[in-house]
Design a protein around this motif. Structure first.
Motif, PDB file in Angstrom:
ATOM      1  N   VAL A  14       0.874  -1.169   0.000  1.00  0.00           N
ATOM      2  CA  VAL A  14       0.000   0.000   0.000  1.00  0.00           C
ATOM      3  C   VAL A  14       0.914   1.223   0.000  1.00  0.00           C
ATOM      4  CG1 VAL A  14      -1.711   1.336   1.288  1.00  0.00           C
ATOM      5  CG2 VAL A  14      -1.873  -1.154   1.217  1.00  0.00           C
TER       6      VAL A  14
ATOM      7  N   CYS B 163      -4.109   6.690  -2.126  1.00  0.00           N
ATOM      8  CA  CYS B 163      -3.213   5.539  -2.061  1.00  0.00           C
ATOM      9  C   CYS B 163      -3.276   4.728  -3.346  1.00  0.00           C
ATOM     10  CB  CYS B 163      -3.585   4.643  -0.881  1.00  0.00           C
ATOM     11  SG  CYS B 163      -5.233   3.908  -1.040  1.00  0.00           S
TER      12      CYS B 163
ATOM     13  N   CYS C  99      -7.420   0.867   0.050  1.00  0.00           N
ATOM     14  CA  CYS C  99      -6.213   0.140  -0.351  1.00  0.00           C
ATOM     15  C   CYS C  99      -5.839  -0.922   0.672  1.00  0.00           C
ATOM     16  CB  CYS C  99      -5.057   1.113  -0.553  1.00  0.00           C
ATOM     17  SG  CYS C  99      -5.307   2.223  -1.961  1.00  0.00           S
ATOM     18  N   GLU C 100      -5.965  -0.590   1.946  1.00  0.00           N
ATOM     19  CA  GLU C 100      -5.665  -1.562   2.996  1.00  0.00           C
ATOM     20  C   GLU C 100      -6.634  -2.732   2.953  1.00  0.00           C
ATOM     21  OE1 GLU C 100      -5.729   1.010   6.384  1.00  0.00           O
ATOM     22  OE2 GLU C 100      -3.709   1.773   5.985  1.00  0.00           O
TER      23      GLU C 100
ATOM     24  N   THR D  14      -6.495   5.820   2.877  1.00  0.00           N
ATOM     25  CA  THR D  14      -5.872   4.532   2.564  1.00  0.00           C
ATOM     26  C   THR D  14      -6.753   3.336   2.935  1.00  0.00           C
ATOM     27  OG1 THR D  14      -4.750   4.472   4.707  1.00  0.00           O
ATOM     28  CG2 THR D  14      -3.543   5.462   2.862  1.00  0.00           C
TER      29      THR D  14
ATOM     30  N   LYS E 184       1.061   5.338  -0.058  1.00  0.00           N
ATOM     31  CA  LYS E 184       0.318   6.596   0.129  1.00  0.00           C
ATOM     32  C   LYS E 184       0.705   7.556  -0.973  1.00  0.00           C
ATOM     33  CE  LYS E 184      -0.001   6.310   5.136  1.00  0.00           C
ATOM     34  NZ  LYS E 184       0.379   6.929   6.422  1.00  0.00           N
TER      35      LYS E 184
END
Length: 115
Positions: free
Chosen positions: A66, A73, A96-97, A93, A68
């Motif tokens: 991931v 992200c 994305c996480e 984020t 930033k």
């Protein structure tokens, strides 16, 4: 009467078929200036890693990172040495996480060992 009508139609047809180039309007010039200004004001995208998951199954090694970017992200996935961006978000984020966790779960289900 027919003669006058024929002259009017001929004049109309000739005027519509003019090949004279149009002058650019002030709007076109203003748009060009705005585009140039925007290019000058753009900041390069800042990237920083928010976490990497490394997975392996024998010699097959993969990673899910991931990254930033400014206010958002990207998820970078490395498979067989080739990196691809598989997800992104423009704000935060969290997305994305979540994608990274789902990919880790899928790889683990496929027999990979992940950190």
């Amino acid at each position: 009467m027919k003669f006058i009508l024929a002259i009017l139609l001929s004049t109309f047809a000739i005027s519509c078929a003019s090949n004279a180039p149009k002058e650019s309007s002030n709007n076109d010039k203003n748009n060009d200036v705005a585009k140039e200004t925007m290019k000058k004001d753009e900041k390069p995208m800042e990237k920083a890693s928010a976490g990497t998951v490394n997975c392996a199954q024998g010699d097959d090694k993969r990673s899910i990172e991931v990254i930033k970017t400014n206010s958002g992200c990207e998820v970078a996935y490395v498979k067989f040495g080739e990196t691809k961006t598989v997800a992104s978000s423009v704000n935060g984020t969290e997305h994305c996480e979540s994608v990274q966790q789902k990919m880790k779960t899928n790889l683990t289900s496929a027999g990979f060992t992940c950190n």
